[in-house]
Design a protein around this motif. Structure first.
Motif, PDB file in Angstrom:
ATOM      1  N   THR A 174     -29.531 -61.442 -80.868  1.00  0.00           N
ATOM      2  CA  THR A 174     -29.653 -62.725 -80.159  1.00  0.00           C
ATOM      3  C   THR A 174     -28.530 -62.926 -79.148  1.00  0.00           C
ATOM      4  O   THR A 174     -28.685 -63.694 -78.209  1.00  0.00           O
ATOM      5  CB  THR A 174     -29.633 -63.907 -81.154  1.00  0.00           C
ATOM      6  OG1 THR A 174     -28.477 -63.794 -81.981  1.00  0.00           O
ATOM      7  CG2 THR A 174     -30.868 -63.933 -82.012  1.00  0.00           C
ATOM      8  N   HIS A 207     -11.054 -62.461 -83.159  1.00  0.00           N
ATOM      9  CA  HIS A 207     -11.280 -63.859 -83.542  1.00  0.00           C
ATOM     10  C   HIS A 207     -11.539 -64.771 -82.348  1.00  0.00           C
ATOM     11  O   HIS A 207     -11.156 -65.938 -82.370  1.00  0.00           O
ATOM     12  CB  HIS A 207     -10.096 -64.377 -84.365  1.00  0.00           C
ATOM     13  CG  HIS A 207     -10.001 -63.713 -85.706  1.00  0.00           C
ATOM     14  ND1 HIS A 207     -10.942 -63.908 -86.687  1.00  0.00           N
ATOM     15  CD2 HIS A 207      -9.108 -62.843 -86.214  1.00  0.00           C
ATOM     16  CE1 HIS A 207     -10.623 -63.190 -87.748  1.00  0.00           C
ATOM     17  NE2 HIS A 207      -9.519 -62.528 -87.487  1.00  0.00           N
ATOM     18  N   ASP A 208     -12.159 -64.257 -81.292  1.00  0.00           N
ATOM     19  CA  ASP A 208     -12.548 -65.159 -80.204  1.00  0.00           C
ATOM     20  C   ASP A 208     -13.959 -65.702 -80.485  1.00  0.00           C
ATOM     21  O   ASP A 208     -14.506 -65.498 -81.570  1.00  0.00           O
ATOM     22  CB  ASP A 208     -12.459 -64.464 -78.839  1.00  0.00           C
ATOM     23  CG  ASP A 208     -13.356 -63.248 -78.760  1.00  0.00           C
ATOM     24  OD1 ASP A 208     -14.084 -63.002 -79.735  1.00  0.00           O
ATOM     25  OD2 ASP A 208     -13.330 -62.546 -77.741  1.00  0.00           O
ATOM     26  N   GLU A 209     -14.534 -66.376 -79.503  1.00  0.00           N
ATOM     27  CA  GLU A 209     -15.821 -67.051 -79.781  1.00  0.00           C
ATOM     28  C   GLU A 209     -16.980 -66.091 -80.014  1.00  0.00           C
ATOM     29  O   GLU A 209     -18.046 -66.497 -80.487  1.00  0.00           O
ATOM     30  CB  GLU A 209     -16.153 -68.061 -78.670  1.00  0.00           C
ATOM     31  CG  GLU A 209     -16.506 -67.467 -77.337  1.00  0.00           C
ATOM     32  CD  GLU A 209     -15.286 -67.252 -76.447  1.00  0.00           C
ATOM     33  OE1 GLU A 209     -15.471 -67.095 -75.249  1.00  0.00           O
ATOM     34  OE2 GLU A 209     -14.148 -67.228 -76.953  1.00  0.00           O
ATOM     35  N   SER A 213     -16.219 -64.804 -86.420  1.00  0.00           N
ATOM     36  CA  SER A 213     -16.801 -66.071 -86.884  1.00  0.00           C
ATOM     37  C   SER A 213     -18.290 -66.192 -86.541  1.00  0.00           C
ATOM     38  O   SER A 213     -18.977 -67.057 -87.073  1.00  0.00           O
ATOM     39  CB  SER A 213     -16.034 -67.267 -86.319  1.00  0.00           C
ATOM     40  OG  SER A 213     -16.069 -67.237 -84.914  1.00  0.00           O
ATOM     41  N   ARG A 214     -18.804 -65.309 -85.662  1.00  0.00           N
ATOM     42  CA  ARG A 214     -20.232 -65.363 -85.327  1.00  0.00           C
ATOM     43  C   ARG A 214     -21.109 -64.645 -86.366  1.00  0.00           C
ATOM     44  O   ARG A 214     -22.324 -64.787 -86.362  1.00  0.00           O
ATOM     45  CB  ARG A 214     -20.484 -64.729 -83.952  1.00  0.00           C
ATOM     46  CG  ARG A 214     -19.992 -65.537 -82.774  1.00  0.00           C
ATOM     47  CD  ARG A 214     -20.633 -66.908 -82.684  1.00  0.00           C
ATOM     48  NE  ARG A 214     -22.068 -66.865 -82.441  1.00  0.00           N
ATOM     49  CZ  ARG A 214     -22.620 -66.781 -81.237  1.00  0.00           C
ATOM     50  NH1 ARG A 214     -21.862 -66.753 -80.177  1.00  0.00           N
ATOM     51  NH2 ARG A 214     -23.924 -66.746 -81.098  1.00  0.00           N
ATOM     52  N   PHE A 242      -7.859 -64.006 -91.978  1.00  0.00           N
ATOM     53  CA  PHE A 242      -7.503 -64.989 -90.951  1.00  0.00           C
ATOM     54  C   PHE A 242      -7.328 -66.371 -91.573  1.00  0.00           C
ATOM     55  O   PHE A 242      -6.398 -67.100 -91.234  1.00  0.00           O
ATOM     56  CB  PHE A 242      -8.593 -65.025 -89.871  1.00  0.00           C
ATOM     57  CG  PHE A 242      -8.245 -65.908 -88.716  1.00  0.00           C
ATOM     58  CD1 PHE A 242      -7.428 -65.434 -87.698  1.00  0.00           C
ATOM     59  CD2 PHE A 242      -8.700 -67.208 -88.637  1.00  0.00           C
ATOM     60  CE1 PHE A 242      -7.084 -66.244 -86.629  1.00  0.00           C
ATOM     61  CE2 PHE A 242      -8.354 -68.027 -87.571  1.00  0.00           C
ATOM     62  CZ  PHE A 242      -7.556 -67.537 -86.572  1.00  0.00           C
TER      63      PHE A 242
ATOM     64  N   GLU B   3     -11.559 -70.056 -81.656  1.00  0.00           N
ATOM     65  CA  GLU B   3     -12.834 -70.259 -82.334  1.00  0.00           C
ATOM     66  C   GLU B   3     -12.686 -70.051 -83.846  1.00  0.00           C
ATOM     67  O   GLU B   3     -13.218 -70.817 -84.652  1.00  0.00           O
ATOM     68  CB  GLU B   3     -13.875 -69.293 -81.761  1.00  0.00           C
ATOM     69  CG  GLU B   3     -15.299 -69.636 -82.125  1.00  0.00           C
ATOM     70  CD  GLU B   3     -15.734 -71.015 -81.624  1.00  0.00           C
ATOM     71  OE1 GLU B   3     -15.282 -71.421 -80.548  1.00  0.00           O
ATOM     72  OE2 GLU B   3     -16.502 -71.665 -82.347  1.00  0.00           O
ATOM     73  N   SER B   4     -11.939 -69.008 -84.212  1.00  0.00           N
ATOM     74  CA  SER B   4     -11.751 -68.752 -85.644  1.00  0.00           C
ATOM     75  C   SER B   4     -10.938 -69.854 -86.295  1.00  0.00           C
ATOM     76  O   SER B   4     -11.136 -70.178 -87.458  1.00  0.00           O
ATOM     77  CB  SER B   4     -11.078 -67.403 -85.859  1.00  0.00           C
ATOM     78  OG  SER B   4     -12.040 -66.394 -85.719  1.00  0.00           O
ATOM     79  N   TRP B   7     -13.171 -72.603 -86.952  1.00  0.00           N
ATOM     80  CA  TRP B   7     -13.994 -72.227 -88.108  1.00  0.00           C
ATOM     81  C   TRP B   7     -13.231 -72.461 -89.414  1.00  0.00           C
ATOM     82  O   TRP B   7     -13.798 -72.934 -90.407  1.00  0.00           O
ATOM     83  CB  TRP B   7     -14.421 -70.761 -87.956  1.00  0.00           C
ATOM     84  CG  TRP B   7     -15.094 -70.207 -89.156  1.00  0.00           C
ATOM     85  CD1 TRP B   7     -16.375 -70.430 -89.567  1.00  0.00           C
ATOM     86  CD2 TRP B   7     -14.512 -69.337 -90.136  1.00  0.00           C
ATOM     87  NE1 TRP B   7     -16.623 -69.748 -90.727  1.00  0.00           N
ATOM     88  CE2 TRP B   7     -15.508 -69.071 -91.101  1.00  0.00           C
ATOM     89  CE3 TRP B   7     -13.260 -68.752 -90.287  1.00  0.00           C
ATOM     90  CZ2 TRP B   7     -15.265 -68.247 -92.195  1.00  0.00           C
ATOM     91  CZ3 TRP B   7     -13.024 -67.934 -91.372  1.00  0.00           C
ATOM     92  CH2 TRP B   7     -14.033 -67.692 -92.315  1.00  0.00           C
ATOM     93  N   MET B  83     -25.278 -72.745 -80.344  1.00  0.00           N
ATOM     94  CA  MET B  83     -24.716 -71.568 -79.660  1.00  0.00           C
ATOM     95  C   MET B  83     -25.544 -70.305 -79.944  1.00  0.00           C
ATOM     96  O   MET B  83     -25.531 -69.351 -79.176  1.00  0.00           O
ATOM     97  CB  MET B  83     -23.265 -71.316 -80.094  1.00  0.00           C
ATOM     98  CG  MET B  83     -22.278 -72.356 -79.632  1.00  0.00           C
ATOM     99  SD  MET B  83     -22.209 -72.564 -77.857  1.00  0.00           S
ATOM    100  CE  MET B  83     -22.496 -74.295 -77.679  1.00  0.00           C
ATOM    101  N   GLU B  84     -26.257 -70.338 -81.071  1.00  0.00           N
ATOM    102  CA  GLU B  84     -27.110 -69.191 -81.417  1.00  0.00           C
ATOM    103  C   GLU B  84     -28.247 -69.010 -80.410  1.00  0.00           C
ATOM    104  O   GLU B  84     -28.871 -67.956 -80.346  1.00  0.00           O
ATOM    105  CB  GLU B  84     -27.709 -69.367 -82.817  1.00  0.00           C
ATOM    106  CG  GLU B  84     -26.704 -69.372 -83.935  1.00  0.00           C
ATOM    107  CD  GLU B  84     -25.926 -68.092 -84.027  1.00  0.00           C
ATOM    108  OE1 GLU B  84     -26.536 -67.029 -83.893  1.00  0.00           O
ATOM    109  OE2 GLU B  84     -24.698 -68.165 -84.202  1.00  0.00           O
ATOM    110  N   THR B  86     -27.897 -68.750 -77.409  1.00  0.00           N
ATOM    111  CA  THR B  86     -27.329 -67.952 -76.308  1.00  0.00           C
ATOM    112  C   THR B  86     -27.731 -68.504 -74.939  1.00  0.00           C
ATOM    113  O   THR B  86     -28.397 -67.856 -74.147  1.00  0.00           O
ATOM    114  CB  THR B  86     -27.722 -66.461 -76.410  1.00  0.00           C
ATOM    115  OG1 THR B  86     -29.134 -66.378 -76.396  1.00  0.00           O
ATOM    116  CG2 THR B  86     -27.188 -65.819 -77.642  1.00  0.00           C
ATOM    117  N   GLU B  92     -23.371 -74.075 -72.565  1.00  0.00           N
ATOM    118  CA  GLU B  92     -22.548 -74.026 -73.786  1.00  0.00           C
ATOM    119  C   GLU B  92     -21.357 -74.971 -73.657  1.00  0.00           C
ATOM    120  O   GLU B  92     -21.010 -75.692 -74.584  1.00  0.00           O
ATOM    121  CB  GLU B  92     -22.076 -72.597 -74.053  1.00  0.00           C
ATOM    122  CG  GLU B  92     -23.178 -71.696 -74.582  1.00  0.00           C
ATOM    123  CD  GLU B  92     -22.687 -70.326 -74.981  1.00  0.00           C
ATOM    124  OE1 GLU B  92     -21.501 -70.017 -74.771  1.00  0.00           O
ATOM    125  OE2 GLU B  92     -23.505 -69.543 -75.515  1.00  0.00           O
TER     126      GLU B  92
END
Lengths: 281, 120
Positions: A174, A207-209, A213-214, A242, B3-4, B7, B83-84, B86, B92
């Motif tokens: 995706t 650990h970027d977007e 984490s994805r 992390f 981002e992490s 999270w 965000m999934e 895309t 975004e």
């Protein structure tokens, strides 16, 4: 197929293969070949037989024939596999549908474009990073590592970079920007190596977007891996590491020191000397 | 890395919600058990009881923390689902900005309401 094999009992299996040549401008199409298959014959053997006897224009990538080089990843009967370590009759005794790996562009026929895959791999700096650069450039000995420390990462070091995990990953399907299971597993392979001091340098890529984490933990990457690497587990360990580091709950790792090599070799008197060479130089 | 970190905060918010929602469930829905133990009131959704609870510092702080964590956890999770899809990078950014703005406004409004009732 050699003469020995041709005398054995054989079964006819239809190979339905995706053909595509961007130079002709034609759309990808499926082409069928009848192959006499004997017990133990691998998919790669079948492809070689087609190329030698039926269609020399068929193109794929392969090298070692023993599941080591990771070149012959293909989408065989709806599942990403290595063509060299999968026997035809164990998959099907009637029909094999072979396509190039999903989630990659096709260069030609069964050859996927792995350029982006290796770029992602490169982005996580998959090598030992040390603060003592001088020692790395001019080593005075070896870095100490205990057997326990080796077991922390050895599983992830078995990766052969075949790309099957990326082709199975639903997140890559995706979002092609996602760093992917292979590169992230390699990031963890080096982060968990006691000799490495580069986890801070890898943070940006990992650990970027579009990083760890994805991952949704679908586990498809671990399911298809021909070497049992378990990349989804590595990604969970990356996330856990992390998390603990962010909350300052992880202790700093011990520094690994160099074991100096013995300056002068002292032979063990109990071990007899090697016989003198019989061949003159 | 950013981002992490977001999270990680998402996980922490989830853990905080678990505790605060547990308190909420006990007070609001398992009131009979609490009342039989001699704690809480017989009718926790009675307007007088709700008002009296809102005048307590503990509950005011609890409400604000629950509001903040629930908004963050919910909106960040929702953003990740979007965000999934895309979408284009501009879309975004717009979604992230819009949800952040929604979160901040709702938090400010909810905090104002909690503090206002407490002070009244």
């Amino acid at each position: 197929m050699n003469e020995n094999n041709s005398t054995k009992n054989t079964t006819t299996v239809i190979f339905e293969i995706l053909r595509y040549n961007p130079e002709t401008g034609e759309k990808p199409k499926m082409q069928e070949y009848n192959v006499q298959v004997y017990k133990g014959m691998t998919v790669l053997d079948g492809l070689n037989w087609i190329k030698e006897n039926l269609d020399p224009s068929l193109v794929w990538r392969s090298s070692c024939r023993m599941g080591v080089c990771g070149s012959c990843g293909m989408f065989i009967n709806g599942y990403p596999r290595l063509a060299c370590n999968n026997q035809i009759l164990k998959i099907s005794n009637k029909k094999l549908q072979i396509k190039p790996l999903p989630n990659f562009d096709i260069i030609r026929d069964l050859v996927p474009d792995l350029e982006g895959f290796f770029q992602k791999h490169k982005s996580v700096k998959p090598y030992l990073i040390r603060k003592d650069i001088q020692e790395q450039n001019l080593p005075t000995g070896e870095y100490f590592q205990s057997p326990d420390e080796l077991t922390n990462y050895i599983q992830f070091a078995y990766c052969i970079k075949c790309g099957l995990c990326l082709s199975a990953c639903p997140t890559v399907a995706t979002d092609e920007r996602f760093t992917g299971p292979q590169a992230l597993a390699q990031a963890w392979r080096y982060n968990s190596d006691s000799r490495d001091e580069g986890s801070d340098e890898r943070i940006k890529a990992v650990h970027d977007e579009i990083g760890a984490s994805r991952c949704h933990f679908a586990g498809a990457c671990s399911d298809v891996c021909p070497k049992g690497v378990d990349p989804s587990f590595a990604i969970q360990l990356l996330k856990q590491d992390f998390f603990l580091k962010t909350l300052k709950l992880r202790k700093d790792e011990k520094e690994t020191h160099v074991i100096p090599t013995a300056k002068k070799y002292v032979p063990n008197p109990k071990i007899p000397e090697a016989p003198k060479p019989t061949v003159k130089k | 890395m950013r981002e992490s970190k977001l999270w990680v905060y998402h996980l922490i918010a989830g853990a905080v919600i678990l505790v605060l929602l547990g308190i909420h469930m006990f007070i609001m829905h398992l009131d009979a058990i609490l009342y039989s133990l001699g704690v809480g009131s017989q009718n926790p959704i009675d307007s007088g009881v709700v008002f009296a609870r809102s005048k307590e510092l503990f509950f005011m702080i609890t409400y604000i923390i629950l509001l903040g964590t629930a908004l963050y956890h919910g909106l960040y999770g929702f953003k990740n689902i979007l965000m999934e899809l895309t979408l284009a990078q501009k879309s975004e950014k717009f979604i992230s900005g819009f949800l952040t703005l929604c979160g901040v406004l709702l938090f400010a409004y909810g905090t104002f309401a909690a503090v206002f009732v407490f002070m009244k």
